[in-house]
Motif scaffolding. Structure first.
Motif, PDB file in Angstrom:
ATOM      1  N   TRP A 239      56.446   8.605 -51.446  1.00  0.00           N
ATOM      2  CA  TRP A 239      57.435   7.553 -51.672  1.00  0.00           C
ATOM      3  C   TRP A 239      56.939   6.458 -52.614  1.00  0.00           C
ATOM      4  O   TRP A 239      57.722   5.894 -53.389  1.00  0.00           O
ATOM      5  CB  TRP A 239      57.879   6.955 -50.337  1.00  0.00           C
ATOM      6  CG  TRP A 239      56.924   5.982 -49.703  1.00  0.00           C
ATOM      7  CD1 TRP A 239      55.905   6.277 -48.856  1.00  0.00           C
ATOM      8  CD2 TRP A 239      56.920   4.563 -49.852  1.00  0.00           C
ATOM      9  NE1 TRP A 239      55.249   5.139 -48.456  1.00  0.00           N
ATOM     10  CE2 TRP A 239      55.850   4.061 -49.051  1.00  0.00           C
ATOM     11  CE3 TRP A 239      57.693   3.647 -50.562  1.00  0.00           C
ATOM     12  CZ2 TRP A 239      55.545   2.706 -48.965  1.00  0.00           C
ATOM     13  CZ3 TRP A 239      57.396   2.301 -50.476  1.00  0.00           C
ATOM     14  CH2 TRP A 239      56.344   1.835 -49.693  1.00  0.00           C
ATOM     15  N   ARG A 240      55.676   6.163 -52.589  1.00  0.00           N
ATOM     16  CA  ARG A 240      55.147   5.086 -53.441  1.00  0.00           C
ATOM     17  C   ARG A 240      55.006   5.517 -54.902  1.00  0.00           C
ATOM     18  O   ARG A 240      54.793   4.673 -55.771  1.00  0.00           O
ATOM     19  CB  ARG A 240      53.796   4.605 -52.906  1.00  0.00           C
ATOM     20  CG  ARG A 240      53.893   3.999 -51.512  1.00  0.00           C
ATOM     21  CD  ARG A 240      52.615   3.322 -51.105  1.00  0.00           C
ATOM     22  NE  ARG A 240      52.436   2.045 -51.780  1.00  0.00           N
ATOM     23  CZ  ARG A 240      51.460   1.184 -51.518  1.00  0.00           C
ATOM     24  NH1 ARG A 240      50.559   1.490 -50.596  1.00  0.00           N
ATOM     25  NH2 ARG A 240      51.357   0.049 -52.158  1.00  0.00           N
ATOM     26  N   GLN A 241      55.106   6.797 -55.147  1.00  0.00           N
ATOM     27  CA  GLN A 241      54.975   7.292 -56.507  1.00  0.00           C
ATOM     28  C   GLN A 241      56.309   7.313 -57.257  1.00  0.00           C
ATOM     29  O   GLN A 241      56.388   7.794 -58.376  1.00  0.00           O
ATOM     30  CB  GLN A 241      54.348   8.695 -56.487  1.00  0.00           C
ATOM     31  CG  GLN A 241      52.949   8.708 -55.885  1.00  0.00           C
ATOM     32  CD  GLN A 241      52.322  10.082 -55.897  1.00  0.00           C
ATOM     33  OE1 GLN A 241      52.668  10.920 -56.709  1.00  0.00           O
ATOM     34  NE2 GLN A 241      51.385  10.306 -54.985  1.00  0.00           N
TER      35      GLN A 241
ATOM     36  N   ASP B 284      60.089   4.910 -57.986  1.00  0.00           N
ATOM     37  CA  ASP B 284      60.595   3.532 -58.010  1.00  0.00           C
ATOM     38  C   ASP B 284      61.792   3.359 -57.075  1.00  0.00           C
ATOM     39  O   ASP B 284      62.448   2.317 -57.095  1.00  0.00           O
ATOM     40  CB  ASP B 284      61.010   3.152 -59.440  1.00  0.00           C
ATOM     41  CG  ASP B 284      59.838   3.189 -60.407  1.00  0.00           C
ATOM     42  OD1 ASP B 284      58.703   2.948 -59.955  1.00  0.00           O
ATOM     43  OD2 ASP B 284      60.065   3.452 -61.602  1.00  0.00           O
TER      44      ASP B 284
ATOM     45  N   CYS C  44      62.203   2.881 -53.894  1.00  0.00           N
ATOM     46  CA  CYS C  44      62.223   1.941 -52.769  1.00  0.00           C
ATOM     47  C   CYS C  44      61.888   0.514 -53.199  1.00  0.00           C
ATOM     48  O   CYS C  44      61.418  -0.287 -52.392  1.00  0.00           O
ATOM     49  CB  CYS C  44      61.252   2.399 -51.692  1.00  0.00           C
ATOM     50  SG  CYS C  44      61.710   3.961 -50.908  1.00  0.00           S
ATOM     51  N   GLU C  45      62.153   0.183 -54.450  1.00  0.00           N
ATOM     52  CA  GLU C  45      61.832  -1.162 -54.924  1.00  0.00           C
ATOM     53  C   GLU C  45      62.816  -2.206 -54.414  1.00  0.00           C
ATOM     54  O   GLU C  45      62.507  -3.393 -54.388  1.00  0.00           O
ATOM     55  CB  GLU C  45      61.782  -1.182 -56.456  1.00  0.00           C
ATOM     56  CG  GLU C  45      60.560  -0.470 -57.028  1.00  0.00           C
ATOM     57  CD  GLU C  45      60.405  -0.711 -58.508  1.00  0.00           C
ATOM     58  OE1 GLU C  45      61.363  -1.202 -59.147  1.00  0.00           O
ATOM     59  OE2 GLU C  45      59.315  -0.407 -59.037  1.00  0.00           O
TER      60      GLU C  45
ATOM     61  N   THR D   1      65.968   1.961 -51.290  1.00  0.00           N
ATOM     62  CA  THR D   1      65.414   2.441 -50.025  1.00  0.00           C
ATOM     63  C   THR D   1      66.435   3.267 -49.261  1.00  0.00           C
ATOM     64  O   THR D   1      66.130   4.349 -48.747  1.00  0.00           O
ATOM     65  CB  THR D   1      64.946   1.259 -49.160  1.00  0.00           C
ATOM     66  OG1 THR D   1      63.923   0.539 -49.856  1.00  0.00           O
ATOM     67  CG2 THR D   1      64.397   1.739 -47.823  1.00  0.00           C
TER      68      THR D   1
ATOM     69  N   SER E  23      50.636   3.723 -45.783  1.00  0.00           N
ATOM     70  CA  SER E  23      51.749   2.895 -46.280  1.00  0.00           C
ATOM     71  C   SER E  23      53.042   3.134 -45.525  1.00  0.00           C
ATOM     72  O   SER E  23      54.066   2.507 -45.833  1.00  0.00           O
ATOM     73  CB  SER E  23      51.978   3.188 -47.774  1.00  0.00           C
ATOM     74  OG  SER E  23      52.416   4.524 -47.957  1.00  0.00           O
TER      75      SER E  23
ATOM     76  N   GLN F 149      54.888   0.144 -44.001  1.00  0.00           N
ATOM     77  CA  GLN F 149      55.590  -0.612 -45.037  1.00  0.00           C
ATOM     78  C   GLN F 149      56.925   0.048 -45.380  1.00  0.00           C
ATOM     79  O   GLN F 149      57.937  -0.634 -45.582  1.00  0.00           O
ATOM     80  CB  GLN F 149      54.725  -0.711 -46.296  1.00  0.00           C
ATOM     81  CG  GLN F 149      55.367  -1.516 -47.422  1.00  0.00           C
ATOM     82  CD  GLN F 149      54.525  -1.509 -48.685  1.00  0.00           C
ATOM     83  OE1 GLN F 149      53.421  -0.959 -48.713  1.00  0.00           O
ATOM     84  NE2 GLN F 149      55.048  -2.117 -49.744  1.00  0.00           N
ATOM     85  N   LEU F 150      56.942   1.377 -45.415  1.00  0.00           N
ATOM     86  CA  LEU F 150      58.190   2.089 -45.704  1.00  0.00           C
ATOM     87  C   LEU F 150      59.213   1.848 -44.606  1.00  0.00           C
ATOM     88  O   LEU F 150      60.399   1.635 -44.887  1.00  0.00           O
ATOM     89  CB  LEU F 150      57.899   3.587 -45.845  1.00  0.00           C
ATOM     90  CG  LEU F 150      59.104   4.485 -46.133  1.00  0.00           C
ATOM     91  CD1 LEU F 150      59.791   4.079 -47.429  1.00  0.00           C
ATOM     92  CD2 LEU F 150      58.680   5.954 -46.173  1.00  0.00           C
TER      93      LEU F 150
END
Length: 228
Positions: A129-131, A133, A135-136, A141, A208, A211-212
């Protein structure tokens, strides 16, 4: 003798030595009684939250191959969280009636029955997910989770059991399952995580993933506020 040194005791337990001790002990017992939790009732309420109160579930082992974590209130279809061994073993899938699978792995796993027309997969590499954009912001999200929620909700509504799995059924699948409980049961991330871990103790959103889940909680809150 050693037994003689425990005067006023039964089986090695020393009783109160005077009236003040008796009073103190009684007060402590009363306070403990008032604060005592009805764990059986708490367990029933937890299972009722995810519609599993009638399934006769025992206490789950920490590293069970799979666990039921939610039951559709109308169709009765069950959502499971489990490991890769469950997902690749036809005999086990037959036993739990699963032909719908959420695959949370990447190159460390495979969709073993992808060519079998009886099976339907959602490839959902939540660990990536962090790779992206996506969920910015709140909209991104919600869009990130939409395929997961649509698949689980759609299939269980149709009466199909669903298995969410990764390698151990703990981190990736555990986080996806927790997110599903947030969505399906309208829960915050803390309560959803607590319930998920009760139903499958191996679940552990690490790295992470907290955080998600925070992002999902914020996005759901913003969506509710915007709908008012």
């Amino acid at each position: 003798s050693q037994l003689g040194s425990c005067s006023g005791s039964v089986g090695g337990f020393r009783g109160p030595s005077n009236a003040n001790d008796v009073t103190s002990a009684a007060m402590a017992a009363a306070a403990a009684s008032q604060d005592e939790v009805d764990y059986a009732e708490a367990g029933r309420q937890l299972l009722a939250t995810v519609n599993l109160q009638d399934e006769g579930l025992g206490t789950p082992q920490r590293y069970s191959a799979y666990n039921a974590i939610w039951k559709h209130p109308e169709s009765g279809a069950i959502l499971y969280c489990g490991n890769a061994d469950t997902a690749k073993t036809k005999k086990v899938l037959d036993a739990i009636g699963v032909r719908r699978i959420v695959f949370c792995q990447t190159s460390d796993g495979a969709c073993h029955f992808e060519r079998d027309p009886q099976f339907k997969y959602l490839k959902y590499p939540i660990g990536m997910w962090r790779q992206s954009d996506s969920c910015e912001d709140d909209a991104g999200t919600l869009a990130f989770f939409k395929p997961l929620f649509d698949f689980v909700e759609g299939e269980t509504s149709a009466g199909n059991n669903v298995l969410i799995h990764c390698l151990a059924g703990a981190h990736r699948a555990g986080t996806a399952s927790t997110a599903c409980l947030m969505h399906l049961c309208d829960l915050g991330r803390v309560e959803a995580t607590k319930i998920a871990k009760k139903l499958r103790p191996a679940i552990d959103p690490i790295g992470s993933f907290p955080q998600l889940l925070e992002k999902l909680e914020a996005a759901r809150g913003a969506a509710r506020a915007g709908a008012r």
